[in-house]
Design a protein around this motif. Structure first.
Motif, PDB file in Angstrom:
ATOM      1  N   LEU A   1       0.849  -1.184   0.000  1.00  0.00           N
ATOM      2  CA  LEU A   1       0.000   0.000   0.000  1.00  0.00           C
ATOM      3  C   LEU A   1       0.885   1.234   0.000  1.00  0.00           C
ATOM      4  N   ARG A   2       0.439   2.264  -0.683  1.00  0.00           N
ATOM      5  CA  ARG A   2       1.203   3.510  -0.725  1.00  0.00           C
ATOM      6  C   ARG A   2       0.207   4.645  -0.942  1.00  0.00           C
ATOM      7  N   TRP A   3       0.310   5.692  -0.150  1.00  0.00           N
ATOM      8  CA  TRP A   3      -0.634   6.796  -0.281  1.00  0.00           C
ATOM      9  C   TRP A   3       0.059   8.100   0.097  1.00  0.00           C
ATOM     10  N   THR A   4      -0.561   9.214  -0.291  1.00  0.00           N
ATOM     11  CA  THR A   4      -0.055  10.524   0.112  1.00  0.00           C
ATOM     12  C   THR A   4      -1.048  11.129   1.080  1.00  0.00           C
ATOM     13  N   ASP A   5      -0.539  11.569   2.238  1.00  0.00           N
ATOM     14  CA  ASP A   5      -1.472  12.057   3.249  1.00  0.00           C
ATOM     15  C   ASP A   5      -1.663  13.568   3.116  1.00  0.00           C
ATOM     16  N   PRO A   6      -2.573  14.154   3.921  1.00  0.00           N
ATOM     17  CA  PRO A   6      -2.886  15.591   3.761  1.00  0.00           C
ATOM     18  C   PRO A   6      -1.670  16.499   3.910  1.00  0.00           C
ATOM     19  N   ALA A   7      -0.651  16.075   4.673  1.00  0.00           N
ATOM     20  CA  ALA A   7       0.541  16.913   4.838  1.00  0.00           C
ATOM     21  C   ALA A   7       1.470  16.829   3.631  1.00  0.00           C
ATOM     22  N   GLY A   8       1.154  15.951   2.683  1.00  0.00           N
ATOM     23  CA  GLY A   8       2.010  15.792   1.504  1.00  0.00           C
ATOM     24  C   GLY A   8       3.057  14.704   1.680  1.00  0.00           C
ATOM     25  N   ALA A   9       3.013  13.993   2.799  1.00  0.00           N
ATOM     26  CA  ALA A   9       3.955  12.900   3.023  1.00  0.00           C
ATOM     27  C   ALA A   9       3.465  11.653   2.301  1.00  0.00           C
ATOM     28  N   GLU A  10       4.394  10.989   1.606  1.00  0.00           N
ATOM     29  CA  GLU A  10       4.038   9.742   0.956  1.00  0.00           C
ATOM     30  C   GLU A  10       4.389   8.610   1.924  1.00  0.00           C
ATOM     31  N   LEU A  11       3.403   7.783   2.225  1.00  0.00           N
ATOM     32  CA  LEU A  11       3.593   6.725   3.214  1.00  0.00           C
ATOM     33  C   LEU A  11       3.148   5.387   2.650  1.00  0.00           C
ATOM     34  N   GLY A  12       3.556   4.315   3.307  1.00  0.00           N
ATOM     35  CA  GLY A  12       3.083   3.011   2.878  1.00  0.00           C
ATOM     36  C   GLY A  12       3.900   1.887   3.453  1.00  0.00           C
ATOM     37  N   TRP A  13       3.727   0.722   2.863  1.00  0.00           N
ATOM     38  CA  TRP A  13       4.556  -0.422   3.225  1.00  0.00           C
ATOM     39  C   TRP A  13       4.592  -1.374   2.054  1.00  0.00           C
ATOM     40  N   ARG A  14       5.473  -2.326   2.183  1.00  0.00           N
ATOM     41  CA  ARG A  14       5.640  -3.291   1.118  1.00  0.00           C
ATOM     42  C   ARG A  14       6.068  -4.598   1.749  1.00  0.00           C
TER      43      ARG A  14
END
Lengths: 437, 437
Positions: free
Chosen positions: B107-120
């Protein structure tokens, strides 16, 4: 001086093997003492916990004062400066948002044989989090342990945090409040782990214990494992930075030092194809070291376990990183995703020069409890799944049993497990005698 | 005679607590001997493995003959009767289909602060499966361990299976072939675990070791844990049947006995609101016991650890089951899903009278490696996830760092981790001096 290695050197394979074999964890054998403490708390309960706390934390407790009252927590929290309250609340919100995405889904389906199959996840009923006292008393760790448990749906969530001489860390209490912890006990050491695992009159037993601790706590967790679940026993932690040379050497130096300052057995490693950059980072580390409050710790870590490894290219850098399987991997290159795609083993990856590892320790969102000492080869950081368990489900119809039952009977017979076969056969015989219900 | 308990009896709470506290696992302390074997194999490699195999399995090996050749496996498999080949192939296909659904998603997403987060998720690179020799040499366990590893994407998958006096189990070799195992070594005991954990000249080290074994194998797995991953150390296993009384007592008796026949420390428990049914099942168990080949084992298990618990209603039955947190839970009631919905702790649930537990041991699809001795309170059966690990991902933009970096700096300062704060501050200062890149 840190270790300097170059992959093009003839003796690199040997020296790298030696480097990998360097043991950083001190074998602190607390096991014998811990066995006695566990047995004592299992037998005498509260009385034993109170005695050990008086002896080691110089704190006199009663069964009634083992836990902080809500008023005590309110009073402690009131001391915390507003900027810290806000920062901790931001961290809690971001950690919660990240971990909510980890909630697993239940699944149920019917297969071609007519068998209904699936699984379902349920939370652990009660969890206990250990929070060390003294220097390593980190409110951020409270959030990182407690929030996944709450997101998982753990019903009862408690903390054990020693308060030597009665001194509590207000930020730890605030973090517990923000994370929704039910009760905070002011006890620590092996006696706290024993209370959580066996239960006492005042402290109900839990099913899972997580959180870092000293050698006594680690030995106690190992011993109660099986009776309760535990998280991994954390070893000395490490960071590995892969940099192509286009990042400010000072930034990379600070990232390396932010690992080294944790403790003397921490490890910071730079891997770069750019020899000039390697030299520049080494110089920046020395410069920054002079100004750090924890320069004694960070300096020892860098001198004894730090390393700069120069490589032919980024592909080789990734291969070196995989040999180490670092807890934290920072990739400061033009295209960090391209490098990350070639990495197989790392606890957490920080992509690009604008993502210092320290962001992940506090406010990034992902968990900062990560596999250390190469265990990222086979394990993962703490997550919501650590506070849940999966129950598999199966439901046969008479038709499904008729379809696959005979194979089960055959295999049971081949394994000499007669009753297994008969339990299937008795049902198949009924089907042969009567129409399916 | 098994234990009879009734929840309406005045002394039930006490007697049930005593019943729960009964220890079934024999404390077989192999640890000291195992420590020596591990050290010896770590130092002398193949030579030590070969010596121990000669001593305990009465089998002379060379480095070249440690592993079965493909021709040897072909020859052994050719002996297996067609019905058993077919049954094992059906089991393999069903287990594979079930476990393929467990593959986790990245999963990978961009949060409201503009940080791209996720895992693999990535697979463990190499795994080793232990398969006991002798009576407990179960081809079904080969499938249950090897198939999840292959589905996970493990690159190198090997088996260690002792062959005392050179006698191999053809069905084990067939199961290994069906599951896609790369190499089968004819070694066992602590020396096999040591070879898998440390590697020898002929046997490359693995990252994860799973599979059941005797006290020596269990002690060796505990000792190498940390260097490699291991599965849970299995305790004596158990079944609990909740029945409303409308099932054939003979079916339930056979289901109880199919657990009891495993070994003398296995446990079989019936929980029912129907006292007449309880009596009928007890009688059916005695009748069936007389005819079983393994009646000595099953009889001892039923006598020493078996139990029949009569309850007021199915809600109470579910509560009793949760106190035990059984490895296998069979629900033989009119509406098994309704009962299952009230259960919180069980390794695997078998729904309805047409789903004998033995189906789950072989061909159901779900894994038969399950948490024993109440550990279903905090752990799950073997799955694809046990052969994978999750790497968390984070990528800040300058804007994201500007938004959340100051909070990280505040928290770092409050935890006295200065370099952590500086690593963020150095980047924020650049942003303040220059426009965002």
């Amino acid at each position: 001086m840190p270790t300097f290695l170059d992959t093009s050197a003839d003796d690199f394979p040997t020296r790298f093997r030696e480097f990998l074999a360097t043991r950083r964890d001190v074998e602190d054998d607390a096991d014998a003492a811990v066995a006695g403490i566990l047995a004592d708390v299992a037998t005498r309960g509260d009385a034993a916990v109170i005695e050990y706390t008086a002896r080691w934390d110089r704190l006199t407790l009663t069964p009634e004062s083992l836990a902080f009252t809500a008023a005590e927590i309110d009073a402690a929290i009131a001391e915390v400066p507003a900027a810290e309250v806000e920062a901790l609340a931001l961290a809690a919100a971001r950690i919660r948002a990240y971990h909510e995405r980890q909630l697993p889904e239940d699944l149920r389906w019917t297969d071609p044989a007519g068998a209904e199959l699936g699984w379902r996840w349920t939370p652990v009923s009660a969890a206990g989090l250990y929070v060390p006292g003294g220097l390593a008393s980190y409110p951020s760790s409270v959030l990182m342990n407690a929030i996944p448990a709450r997101v998982a749906g753990v019903e009862r969530l408690v903390i054990c945090a020693p308060t030597p001489d009665g001194k509590a860390n207000p930020l730890v209490l605030l973090a517990a409040r923000l994370a929704g912890v039910d009760t905070v006990y002011r006890i620590g050491g092996a006696q706290a782990i024993a209370a959580l695992a066996y239960g006492t009159r005042s402290i109900a037993a839990v099913d899972k214990i997580t959180g870092p601790g000293n050698a006594f706590v680690a030995a106690a967790k190992r011993r109660v494992f099986g009776r309760v679940g535990i998280d991994m026993i954390a070893g000395p932690s490490e960071i590995l930075v892969i940099a192509d040379g286009d990042t400010d050497p000072d930034w990379v130096a600070l990232d390396l030092l932010s690992q080294a300052e944790h403790d003397e057995s921490a490890q910071a490693i730079l891997v770069t194809p750019d020899r000039g950059f390697a030299t520049a980072v080494a110089a920046a580390v020395e410069r920054r070291l002079e100004t750090l409050e924890r320069r004694a710790i960070a300096g020892a870590s860098w001198r004894d376990f730090g390393a700069i490894i120069t490589v032919a290219d980024l592909a080789e850098a990734a291969a070196i990183s995989d040999r180490i399987a670092p807890e934290h991997l920072e990739i400061c290159t033009a295209d960090p995703d391209a490098v990350a795609a070639t990495i197989r083993h790392a606890g957490a990856i920080f992509l690009g020069a604008w993502t210092p590892e320290a962001i992940g320790d506090y406010v990034g969102g992902p968990n900062h409890v990560l596999p250390t000492s190469g265990s990222a080869r086979f394990s993962s950081g703490l997550s919501v799944l650590d506070f849940m368990k999966r129950t598999t489900l199966a439901r046969m119809t008479p038709g499904a049993l008729a379809a696959i039952g005979p194979a089960a009977e055959t295999l049971a017979t081949s394994e000499s497990l007669q009753a297994h076969g008969l339990s299937v056969r008795a049902r198949l015989d009924r089907l042969n005698r009567e129409p399916a219900p």
